[in-house]
Enzyme design. Structure first.
Site, short mmCIF file in Angstrom:
data_model
loop_
_atom_site.label_atom_id
_atom_site.label_comp_id
_atom_site.label_asym_id
_atom_site.label_seq_id
_atom_site.Cartn_x
_atom_site.Cartn_y
_atom_site.Cartn_z
N ARG A 142 30.40 40.90 49.52
CA ARG A 142 30.14 40.44 48.15
C ARG A 142 28.70 40.74 47.75
NH1 ARG A 142 34.41 41.35 46.85
NH2 ARG A 142 34.63 42.05 48.99
N ASP A 170 48.90 46.26 43.47
CA ASP A 170 47.49 45.99 43.76
C ASP A 170 47.38 44.91 44.84
OD1 ASP A 170 44.74 46.06 43.56
OD2 ASP A 170 44.65 44.76 41.79
N GLU A 171 46.29 44.91 45.59
CA GLU A 171 46.03 43.90 46.64
C GLU A 171 47.26 43.75 47.56
OE1 GLU A 171 43.15 42.93 47.02
OE2 GLU A 171 42.11 42.63 45.11
N LYS A 213 38.56 50.41 43.84
CA LYS A 213 40.02 50.25 43.92
C LYS A 213 40.66 50.09 42.54
CE LYS A 213 41.22 46.12 45.01
NZ LYS A 213 41.74 45.66 43.68
N THR A 214 40.11 49.21 41.73
CA THR A 214 40.69 48.95 40.41
C THR A 214 40.64 50.20 39.54
OG1 THR A 214 40.00 46.64 40.55
CG2 THR A 214 40.56 47.48 38.37
N GLN A 228 40.59 42.91 54.25
CA GLN A 228 40.40 41.81 53.32
C GLN A 228 41.66 40.95 53.19
OE1 GLN A 228 37.82 42.61 49.77
NE2 GLN A 228 38.09 44.75 50.34
#
Length: 744
Positions: free
Chosen positions: A600, A217-218, A32-33, A248
């Site tokens: 994670r 973002d997010e 994503k980043t 998420q």
């Protein structure tokens, strides 16, 4: 454009969709980043001036990381990008334009403590007693109202009860006070730009022309106010691109609204949707289990997470006897995995739902001399609410402990101010007596008001009362009684914030620790408990030692990754964490939280749960989380529990010892001619017993085992079973029809 070679096809498509609204659903570990960073670089490559790009994130760390990546891709020209958190970016705008809102550019930004002080000041002005209307609770409700973009007037219209009505009054006066003080609180940094743009259309147009491309973002973590201001800025050119993952979305307690991402396509009907579904982080086994779990959520944007990574090992589920064994099993697994995979301790993370769970985990790491670090929180015994309760207990043991006394003399608030304390201190110094002994000579201390004298006497009486009760009560009972009388737990409950409920859980966990200590050691005393706690607190936190296991809540783990991850406490009531008012949407969020924890893990995932756990000072027998059954059976292995003598054996009423004692008791009853064993095989068909309802929590009596408390009841009719914890014989599983139980 050579940098696009670093991307997969789905990522390239998302990066190159320049014009119009775009939503990018980015699965866990899907890059994503990188996509967001490359998208900005691609815009600049296409001729968009960097100063026309606004990129909004939720942490300064994320913003700095992305900006550094863009500088590497595009050089120094990226320096004029507007990239940062929502609050920092809109604070920059407000500094320039706040004169239109009757503020000067030098306005102060209040932190939470400043805000709470202002609330108290306003309440005093409105004659609202803090004892009846908790200031922190009022501040929390006001913050939630701002996150939903509700004005004081609108909040008053929607008031459901007296507390809401009073909050509305405080809210209105609070905003006036901030304006008079030329101050804004953290929430105002989002609210005031909306007001500004609605009030001054020319200013709105100015910034619409300035920021022709907006990236978020997010996005699943945005609240309604954040979404509103994004819509305002992007409504002219509609070049809004949002990146996020509805699976998420785990911050509703902070005001995040999952509707923002779920409804984005409705709000922008012409938007293009891209899915990033290839995971680069985890093994196939871990991804499969995560995907299997999240499919149970009702509302979601469909995606199929997959990976080209190796299959890896199955996810291991470990059933533990109690929370102490849970800690021990995790430690042993870390030791095994460290040898097997040649990993450092920093490659391991232990995740849990509540901060209170860290206490027994810390105990296990400490006993095995394994360094650990807690992220997103302080060590259990160093948390404020824990230190406050311990200060009371230390004062009961040693009334000359002035550090502990000063910590709690006015906590909870009892009207003993700094001036009063200073006058007592002068008297104690002058007469060479302890501060506490000075309270016994209150009439001799000059310049004290009658109210101050009364408050000091009441404090002394409270301490002396519990000092006198020490010989009459176990120190576990003493601690529970003291906490109840202080009303600390009620204070935390009344605040109704995520932070206060975390503190409530921590104090309850401290009481559990005291109960466990008392139960495990026959010669345990309050002094010995405080000594052990003091040693824990004094142990160096491995400062400067980077190689340590990471402990953190599931919420704090978002965005991180570790080769080996443990998720502890997969039990009903913990994960999902719930109360009697649990709703379907709450369960969905708890499931998303578990999903975040699972994803994670890179190479190996362990999940643990217990049969017995100390919670809120009592023994409870939790059932395994519903989420475990939702993981399916493929890529799952259940570890076989080997019964070993653990520090928790006393809690579990060690099986061999119980059987031996039971046999001795039974033989004795046979010798005494007990009717219970008068027949080799009792005639159950013809036996009758007085019927009464066996329910969880009631005290019952059994012919052989004596008195006990019913911990769990399952089934019905002839198949009904009960788990009973007997005072002498421990836990027994009984068929109710044949157990011949009677009211205890």
């Amino acid at each position: 454009m050579k940098f696009l070679e670093d991307l997969n096809l789905a990522q390239i498509e998302a990066v190159k969709a320049v014009n119009g609204p775009v939503i990018i659903i980015a699965g866990a570990g899907s890059g994503k980043t990188r996509v967001l960073t490359y998208r900005i670089a691609y815009l600049m490559e296409c001729g968009v001036p960097p100063y026309q790009i606004m990129a909004l994130t939720f942490t300064n760390k994320a913003a700095n990381e992305m900006k550094n990546r863009i500088v590497k891709l595009k050089g120094g020209e990226a320096g004029s990008l507007w990239m940062g958190t929502f609050h920092s970016m809109f604070a920059r705008i407000l500094r320039k334009e706040c004169v239109h809102l009757k503020y000067s550019p030098s306005f102060t930004i209040y932190d939470s403590d400043d805000s709470l002080s202002t609330v108290k000041k306003v309440m005093a002005k409105l004659n609202l007693p803090a004892q009846q209307f908790n200031p922190a609770a009022i501040r929390s409700r006001m913050s939630n109202a701002k996150n939903q973009y509700l004005s004081p007037a609108k909040y008053a219209e929607l008031a459901r009860d007296l507390f809401d009505e009073k909050t509305a009054l405080v809210y209105e006066e609070y905003q006036k006070t901030l304006e008079q003080s030329n101050a804004m609180d953290f929430d105002d940094l989002l609210i005031k730009p909306i007001e500004l743009f609605e009030k001054k259309k020319t200013i709105l147009q100015k910034y619409q022309d300035r920021f022709k491309f907006i990236l978020v973002d997010e996005f699943q973590d945005t609240n309604r106010a954040q979404y509103k201001v994004i819509q305002q800025l992007g409504s002219k050119y509609r070049n809004i691109s949002v990146v996020g993952d509805d699976a998420q979305s785990i911050y509703s307690f902070r005001g995040a609204d999952i509707r923002n991402i779920l409804d984005f396509q409705k709000d922008f009907s012409d938007c293009r949707l891209f899915r990033l579904e290839q995971n680069y982080r985890s093994t196939k086994s871990i991804i499969s289990v995560a995907d299997q779990l999240i499919r149970f959520n009702k509302e979601q944007l469909k995606k199929n997470l997959w990976t080209d990574n190796p299959p890896g090992e199955p996810v291991t589920i470990i059933r533990c006897a109690d929370d102490q064994e849970e800690g021990s099993r995790i430690v042993r697994a870390i030791q095994k995995e460290s040898r097997h995979r040649k990993l450092d301790l920093k490659d391991f993370a232990v995740l849990y739902r509540t901060n209170a769970q860290s206490r027994t985990l810390e105990d296990a790491f400490r006993k095995n001399a394994i360094p650990y670090e807690i992220i997103g929180g302080t060590r259990f015994y160093e948390r404020k609410e824990i230190k406050d309760v311990l200060a009371y207990l230390r004062l009961l043991v040693n009334s000359t402990d002035e550090v502990s006394l000063m910590r709690i003399i006015n906590y909870p608030a009892r009207g003993i101010g700094d001036v009063t304390i200073e006058r007592v201190k002068k008297f104690s110094d002058k007469n060479s007596v302890s501060f506490f002994d000075s309270l016994k000579r209150i009439g001799e201390i000059p310049d004290l008001t009658e109210r101050a004298k009364s408050n000091l006497v009441q404090f002394r009486i409270l301490i002396e009362k519990y000092q006198s009760l020490r010989p009459q009560m176990t120190f576990s009972e003493l601690a529970r009684s003291l906490v109840d009388e202080l009303g600390i737990l009620s204070i935390f409950k009344e605040e109704r914030t995520a932070e206060s409920m975390g503190r409530w859980e921590n104090v309850q966990e401290l009481l559990s620790a005291i109960s466990e200590f008392s139960h495990e050691k026959p010669d345990a005393s309050l002094e010995s408990f405080l000594e052990e706690v003091a040693l824990v607190s004094d142990i160096d936190s491995w400062e400067g030692e980077q190689n340590s296991v990471t402990l953190m809540t599931l919420h704090a783990s978002k965005g991180l990754e570790f080769p080996v991850v443990f998720i502890a406490g997969l039990e009903e009531g913990l994960l999902p964490f719930y109360s009697s008012t649990l709703e379907s949407s709450d369960v969905d969020e708890e499931r998303r939280l578990f999903y975040v924890g699972i994803t994670r893990a890179m190479e190996k995932l362990y999940i643990t749960y217990t049969n017995l756990r100390y919670r809120f000072g009592d023994i409870v027998y939790p059932s395994e989380s519903r989420f475990l059954s939702e993981l399916g059976t493929e890529n799952i292995e259940r570890a076989v529990r080997t019964i070993a003598k653990q520090p928790s054996d006393a809690l579990l009423f060690e099986a061999d010892k119980i059987k031996k004692v039971s046999r001795q008791r039974i033989k004795q009853k046979v010798k005494e001619g007990s009717e219970y064993f008068s027949d080799a095989m009792p005639d159950y068909e013809n036996e009758s017993q007085e019927h009464f309802e066996v329910k969880r929590g009631i005290v019952v009596s059994h012919e052989l085992f004596g008195r006990g408390r019913v911990m769990e009841v399952t089934g019905r009719g002839d198949a009904q079973k009960a788990v009973v914890l007997f005072e002498e014989y421990g836990r027994k599983n009984l068929v109710v029809k044949y157990a011949k139980l009677s009211p205890g």
